[in-house]
Motif scaffolding. Structure first.
Motif, PDB file in Angstrom:
ATOM      1  N   MET A  84       0.842  -1.219   0.000  1.00  0.00           N
ATOM      2  CA  MET A  84       0.000   0.000   0.000  1.00  0.00           C
ATOM      3  C   MET A  84       0.867   1.256   0.000  1.00  0.00           C
ATOM      4  O   MET A  84       1.729   1.429   0.845  1.00  0.00           O
TER       5      MET A  84
ATOM      6  N   LEU B   7       2.097   4.952   0.512  1.00  0.00           N
ATOM      7  CA  LEU B   7       1.928   5.908   1.608  1.00  0.00           C
ATOM      8  C   LEU B   7       0.854   6.942   1.283  1.00  0.00           C
ATOM      9  O   LEU B   7       0.055   7.327   2.136  1.00  0.00           O
TER      10      LEU B   7
ATOM     11  N   TYR C  29      -2.902   6.545   2.411  1.00  0.00           N
ATOM     12  CA  TYR C  29      -3.368   6.587   3.796  1.00  0.00           C
ATOM     13  C   TYR C  29      -4.180   7.823   4.145  1.00  0.00           C
ATOM     14  O   TYR C  29      -5.201   7.713   4.834  1.00  0.00           O
ATOM     15  N   PRO C  30      -3.753   9.019   3.707  1.00  0.00           N
ATOM     16  CA  PRO C  30      -4.586  10.167   4.054  1.00  0.00           C
ATOM     17  C   PRO C  30      -6.036   9.992   3.615  1.00  0.00           C
ATOM     18  O   PRO C  30      -6.955  10.325   4.359  1.00  0.00           O
TER      19      PRO C  30
ATOM     20  N   VAL D 209      -8.036  -2.747   5.899  1.00  0.00           N
ATOM     21  CA  VAL D 209      -7.964  -2.707   7.363  1.00  0.00           C
ATOM     22  C   VAL D 209      -6.617  -3.237   7.838  1.00  0.00           C
ATOM     23  O   VAL D 209      -5.975  -2.661   8.716  1.00  0.00           O
TER      24      VAL D 209
ATOM     25  N   ILE E 264      -3.838  -0.726   7.421  1.00  0.00           N
ATOM     26  CA  ILE E 264      -3.766   0.283   8.472  1.00  0.00           C
ATOM     27  C   ILE E 264      -3.010  -0.274   9.677  1.00  0.00           C
ATOM     28  O   ILE E 264      -2.142   0.380  10.250  1.00  0.00           O
ATOM     29  N   LYS E 265      -3.334  -1.517  10.021  1.00  0.00           N
ATOM     30  CA  LYS E 265      -2.630  -2.132  11.154  1.00  0.00           C
ATOM     31  C   LYS E 265      -1.131  -2.208  10.882  1.00  0.00           C
ATOM     32  O   LYS E 265      -0.316  -1.909  11.744  1.00  0.00           O
TER      33      LYS E 265
ATOM     34  N   PHE F 172       0.539  -0.333   8.928  1.00  0.00           N
ATOM     35  CA  PHE F 172       1.052   1.026   8.939  1.00  0.00           C
ATOM     36  C   PHE F 172       1.474   1.439  10.340  1.00  0.00           C
ATOM     37  O   PHE F 172       2.427   2.183  10.532  1.00  0.00           O
TER      38      PHE F 172
END
Lengths: 111, 111
Positions: free
Chosen positions: A1, A3, A6-7, A103, A106-107, A109
């Motif tokens: 993913m 960067l 993410y925003p 999901v 995100i974890k 990240f």
DNA sequence: CTAATAGTTTCACAACAATCGAACAAACCC
DNA sequence: GGGTTTGTTCGATTGTTGTGAAACTATTAG
């Protein structure tokens, strides 16, 4: 993913109403029975499935939020656009499910 | 962690510049050496510490971003306000660190 | 004390986001 | 076909966010 993705993901979750929508879909298709956050968001008459997502998600979420349909439609769009949920047509309605890959990203990240 | 806190946290991470600031603080004080996302954000001359946060964080981050000091100050405020980082004065500058509890709350939220 | 460095606050403004009503389209029912 | 239910799109309005300049405060250096 990437960067740069993410925003957009975090933005999708940054609005209270949209977060509730996300939780309703997440908890109905993914959450273990006793999970803490969002247990109050389990949709009426929906058992925790894990198998096929939430059917008639849009209609049912409309029925338990005080926002207009058009606003809820926008929120769905943004959750889809962030990749957090996917919706597939089922006749007149939609079946929605959370994208577990996102999901998990995100974890990761936050590792 | 109250459900109503999450939108604020996600909002703080929803802006690209602010996310970079967060990563710089996070990766310098928390990340294992080989971690994937954000390894390019390790501040110059800073070893991965884990012990005491990032010293002179504001100044140093100003030096490697193209935003004005006032804008960066605003971004710091918002990260603090969301509880994601804490800053303590050290003479003329600040030492900043990530609030691991909040990071863990996000992970729990996605359980 | 004076000057410099570090950071904050206030103000302004353009861009964007959230919301709704109304008009619309798509699928279904009769 | 005509009506109903489900969702989308458009336009408008109101509120929020990101940004920088400028004026400010606080700490250190000389």
């Amino acid at each position: 993913m990437e960067l740069s993705n993410y925003p957009k993901i975090f933005k999708a979750l940054s609005n209270e109403q949209r977060l509730k929508i996300f939780i309703m879909i997440y908890k109905n298709c993914c959450a273990p029975e006793g999970s803490k956050v969002g247990s109050e968001f389990r949709l009426k008459g929906e058992s925790c499935c894990g198998v096929g997502g939430v059917e008639k998600a849009f209609t049912r979420i409309c029925d338990c939020m005080k926002l207009s349909r058009s606003t809820i439609s926008h929120h769905f769009k943004e959750l889809q656009n962030a990749g957090l949920i996917t919706c597939e047509r089922e006749g007149q309605t939609f079946r929605c499910r959370v994208n577990e890959d996102v999901v998990n990203s995100i974890k990761d990240f936050l590792k």
